[in-house]
Scaffold this motif. Structure first.
Motif, PDB file in Angstrom:
ATOM      1  N   LYS A   3      43.149  14.152  47.797  1.00 53.60           N
ATOM      2  CA  LYS A   3      42.321  15.333  47.591  1.00 53.60           C
ATOM      3  C   LYS A   3      42.144  16.006  48.942  1.00 53.60           C
ATOM      4  O   LYS A   3      41.812  15.352  49.921  1.00 53.60           O
ATOM      5  N   VAL A   4      42.416  17.318  48.995  1.00 48.27           N
ATOM      6  CA  VAL A   4      42.284  18.075  50.234  1.00 48.27           C
ATOM      7  C   VAL A   4      41.482  19.347  49.965  1.00 48.27           C
ATOM      8  O   VAL A   4      41.382  19.800  48.824  1.00 48.27           O
ATOM      9  N   THR A   5      40.990  19.912  51.027  1.00 46.89           N
ATOM     10  CA  THR A   5      40.300  21.192  50.936  1.00 46.89           C
ATOM     11  C   THR A   5      41.144  22.219  51.668  1.00 46.89           C
ATOM     12  O   THR A   5      41.588  21.978  52.788  1.00 46.89           O
ATOM     13  N   ILE A   6      41.384  23.348  51.025  1.00 51.51           N
ATOM     14  CA  ILE A   6      42.140  24.427  51.654  1.00 51.51           C
ATOM     15  C   ILE A   6      41.347  25.716  51.534  1.00 51.51           C
ATOM     16  O   ILE A   6      40.471  25.854  50.675  1.00 51.51           O
ATOM     17  N   THR A   7      41.678  26.649  52.403  1.00 54.66           N
ATOM     18  CA  THR A   7      41.032  27.957  52.369  1.00 54.66           C
ATOM     19  C   THR A   7      42.066  28.983  51.940  1.00 54.66           C
ATOM     20  O   THR A   7      43.159  29.037  52.517  1.00 54.66           O
ATOM     21  N   LEU A   8      41.723  29.762  50.916  1.00 55.33           N
ATOM     22  CA  LEU A   8      42.616  30.803  50.426  1.00 55.33           C
ATOM     23  C   LEU A   8      41.948  32.157  50.556  1.00 55.33           C
ATOM     24  O   LEU A   8      40.724  32.271  50.428  1.00 55.33           O
ATOM     25  N   GLU A   9      42.759  33.152  50.785  1.00 53.69           N
ATOM     26  CA  GLU A   9      42.237  34.508  50.760  1.00 53.69           C
ATOM     27  C   GLU A   9      41.818  34.832  49.329  1.00 53.69           C
ATOM     28  O   GLU A   9      42.378  34.295  48.370  1.00 53.69           O
ATOM     29  N   GLU A  10      40.848  35.692  49.198  1.00 51.76           N
ATOM     30  CA  GLU A  10      40.283  35.979  47.877  1.00 51.76           C
ATOM     31  C   GLU A  10      41.334  36.484  46.892  1.00 51.76           C
ATOM     32  O   GLU A  10      41.375  36.042  45.738  1.00 51.76           O
ATOM     33  N   ASP A  11      42.204  37.373  47.339  1.00 56.88           N
ATOM     34  CA  ASP A  11      43.216  37.907  46.420  1.00 56.88           C
ATOM     35  C   ASP A  11      44.224  36.833  46.012  1.00 56.88           C
ATOM     36  O   ASP A  11      44.724  36.837  44.890  1.00 56.88           O
ATOM     37  N   ILE A  12      44.499  35.875  46.908  1.00 59.76           N
ATOM     38  CA  ILE A  12      45.394  34.779  46.561  1.00 59.76           C
ATOM     39  C   ILE A  12      44.736  33.875  45.523  1.00 59.76           C
ATOM     40  O   ILE A  12      45.375  33.451  44.553  1.00 59.76           O
ATOM     41  N   LEU A  13      43.466  33.589  45.704  1.00 60.89           N
ATOM     42  CA  LEU A  13      42.749  32.758  44.738  1.00 60.89           C
ATOM     43  C   LEU A  13      42.704  33.438  43.369  1.00 60.89           C
ATOM     44  O   LEU A  13      42.887  32.777  42.338  1.00 60.89           O
ATOM     45  N   GLN A  14      42.505  34.736  43.353  1.00 62.75           N
ATOM     46  CA  GLN A  14      42.514  35.467  42.076  1.00 62.75           C
ATOM     47  C   GLN A  14      43.876  35.351  41.404  1.00 62.75           C
ATOM     48  O   GLN A  14      43.971  35.174  40.187  1.00 62.75           O
ATOM     49  N   PHE A  15      44.925  35.449  42.203  1.00 66.69           N
ATOM     50  CA  PHE A  15      46.275  35.295  41.670  1.00 66.69           C
ATOM     51  C   PHE A  15      46.464  33.903  41.076  1.00 66.69           C
ATOM     52  O   PHE A  15      46.978  33.749  39.967  1.00 66.69           O
ATOM     53  N   VAL A  16      46.058  32.882  41.829  1.00 67.64           N
ATOM     54  CA  VAL A  16      46.174  31.501  41.345  1.00 67.64           C
ATOM     55  C   VAL A  16      45.412  31.355  40.037  1.00 67.64           C
ATOM     56  O   VAL A  16      45.930  30.804  39.062  1.00 67.64           O
ATOM     57  N   ASP A  17      44.199  31.824  40.014  1.00 66.51           N
ATOM     58  CA  ASP A  17      43.388  31.702  38.799  1.00 66.51           C
ATOM     59  C   ASP A  17      44.003  32.435  37.615  1.00 66.51           C
ATOM     60  O   ASP A  17      43.891  31.985  36.471  1.00 66.51           O
ATOM     61  N   TYR A  19      47.147  32.678  36.908  1.00 64.60           N
ATOM     62  CA  TYR A  19      48.300  31.966  36.372  1.00 64.60           C
ATOM     63  C   TYR A  19      48.103  30.466  36.206  1.00 64.60           C
ATOM     64  O   TYR A  19      48.931  29.801  35.591  1.00 64.60           O
ATOM     65  N   ALA A  20      47.024  29.921  36.723  1.00 64.85           N
ATOM     66  CA  ALA A  20      46.831  28.468  36.726  1.00 64.85           C
ATOM     67  C   ALA A  20      46.407  27.909  35.374  1.00 64.85           C
ATOM     68  O   ALA A  20      46.427  26.696  35.180  1.00 64.85           O
ATOM     69  N   GLN A  21      46.005  28.724  34.465  1.00 67.50           N
ATOM     70  CA  GLN A  21      45.568  28.290  33.131  1.00 67.50           C
ATOM     71  C   GLN A  21      44.503  27.191  33.219  1.00 67.50           C
ATOM     72  O   GLN A  21      44.553  26.185  32.510  1.00 67.50           O
ATOM     73  N   GLY A  22      43.570  27.375  34.168  1.00 69.46           N
ATOM     74  CA  GLY A  22      42.452  26.453  34.275  1.00 69.46           C
ATOM     75  C   GLY A  22      42.695  25.231  35.134  1.00 69.46           C
ATOM     76  O   GLY A  22      41.793  24.425  35.334  1.00 69.46           O
ATOM     77  N   ASN A  23      43.912  25.054  35.652  1.00 72.15           N
ATOM     78  CA  ASN A  23      44.197  23.882  36.470  1.00 72.15           C
ATOM     79  C   ASN A  23      44.852  24.331  37.782  1.00 72.15           C
ATOM     80  O   ASN A  23      46.068  24.345  37.916  1.00 72.15           O
ATOM     81  N   ARG A  24      44.017  24.686  38.744  1.00 68.61           N
ATOM     82  CA  ARG A  24      44.513  25.166  40.035  1.00 68.61           C
ATOM     83  C   ARG A  24      45.406  24.135  40.721  1.00 68.61           C
ATOM     84  O   ARG A  24      46.452  24.471  41.270  1.00 68.61           O
ATOM     85  N   SER A  25      44.966  22.885  40.716  1.00 69.14           N
ATOM     86  CA  SER A  25      45.714  21.844  41.416  1.00 69.14           C
ATOM     87  C   SER A  25      47.125  21.690  40.858  1.00 69.14           C
ATOM     88  O   SER A  25      48.103  21.614  41.611  1.00 69.14           O
ATOM     89  N   ALA A  26      47.235  21.638  39.549  1.00 68.48           N
ATOM     90  CA  ALA A  26      48.553  21.484  38.931  1.00 68.48           C
ATOM     91  C   ALA A  26      49.439  22.683  39.247  1.00 68.48           C
ATOM     92  O   ALA A  26      50.630  22.526  39.543  1.00 68.48           O
ATOM     93  N   TYR A  27      48.861  23.868  39.194  1.00 64.85           N
ATOM     94  CA  TYR A  27      49.628  25.084  39.466  1.00 64.85           C
ATOM     95  C   TYR A  27      50.129  25.093  40.910  1.00 64.85           C
ATOM     96  O   TYR A  27      51.313  25.330  41.164  1.00 64.85           O
ATOM     97  N   ILE A  28      49.245  24.808  41.847  1.00 64.64           N
ATOM     98  CA  ILE A  28      49.623  24.804  43.258  1.00 64.64           C
ATOM     99  C   ILE A  28      50.642  23.698  43.529  1.00 64.64           C
ATOM    100  O   ILE A  28      51.615  23.896  44.263  1.00 64.64           O
ATOM    101  N   ASN A  29      50.455  22.518  42.931  1.00 65.03           N
ATOM    102  CA  ASN A  29      51.432  21.437  43.093  1.00 65.03           C
ATOM    103  C   ASN A  29      52.805  21.843  42.570  1.00 65.03           C
ATOM    104  O   ASN A  29      53.831  21.550  43.199  1.00 65.03           O
ATOM    105  N   THR A  30      52.832  22.503  41.437  1.00 60.80           N
ATOM    106  CA  THR A  30      54.097  22.960  40.861  1.00 60.80           C
ATOM    107  C   THR A  30      54.783  23.971  41.767  1.00 60.80           C
ATOM    108  O   THR A  30      55.987  23.886  42.015  1.00 60.80           O
TER     109      THR A  30
END
Length: 76
Positions: A3-17, A19-30
């Motif tokens: 488990k790690v902590t990362i800092t994302l820019e707000e627009d990047i986090l919005q993008f992740v959210d 497309y992540a379908q509720g699972n940020r970690s799985a999306y970022i890992n993929t």
């Protein structure tokens, strides 16, 4: 898994959210796994091209190719 902590820019986090379908970690890992696969593939292609252009390496391969069919059977 770590488990790690990362800092994302707000627009990047919005993008992740988006497309992540509720699972940020799985999306970022993929995404990172695919990126790693592409980098490794590019590195392998570059290494193969370098080998193909190396006359000493090609001579070594030719020497080994000449003994491939010499009748040695590793199963006996």
């Amino acid at each position: 898994m770590l488990k790690v902590t990362i800092t994302l820019e707000e627009d990047i986090l919005q993008f992740v959210d988006q497309y992540a379908q509720g699972n940020r970690s799985a999306y970022i890992n993929t995404l990172l796994a695919e990126h790693r696969r592409r980098i490794l593939a590019a590195e392998m292609i570059a290494a193969l091209k370098q080998d193909a252009e190396d006359p000493e390496y090609q001579a070594e391969i030719a020497a080994w190719d000449s003994v491939v069919g010499d009748g040695i059977n590793a199963r006996e």
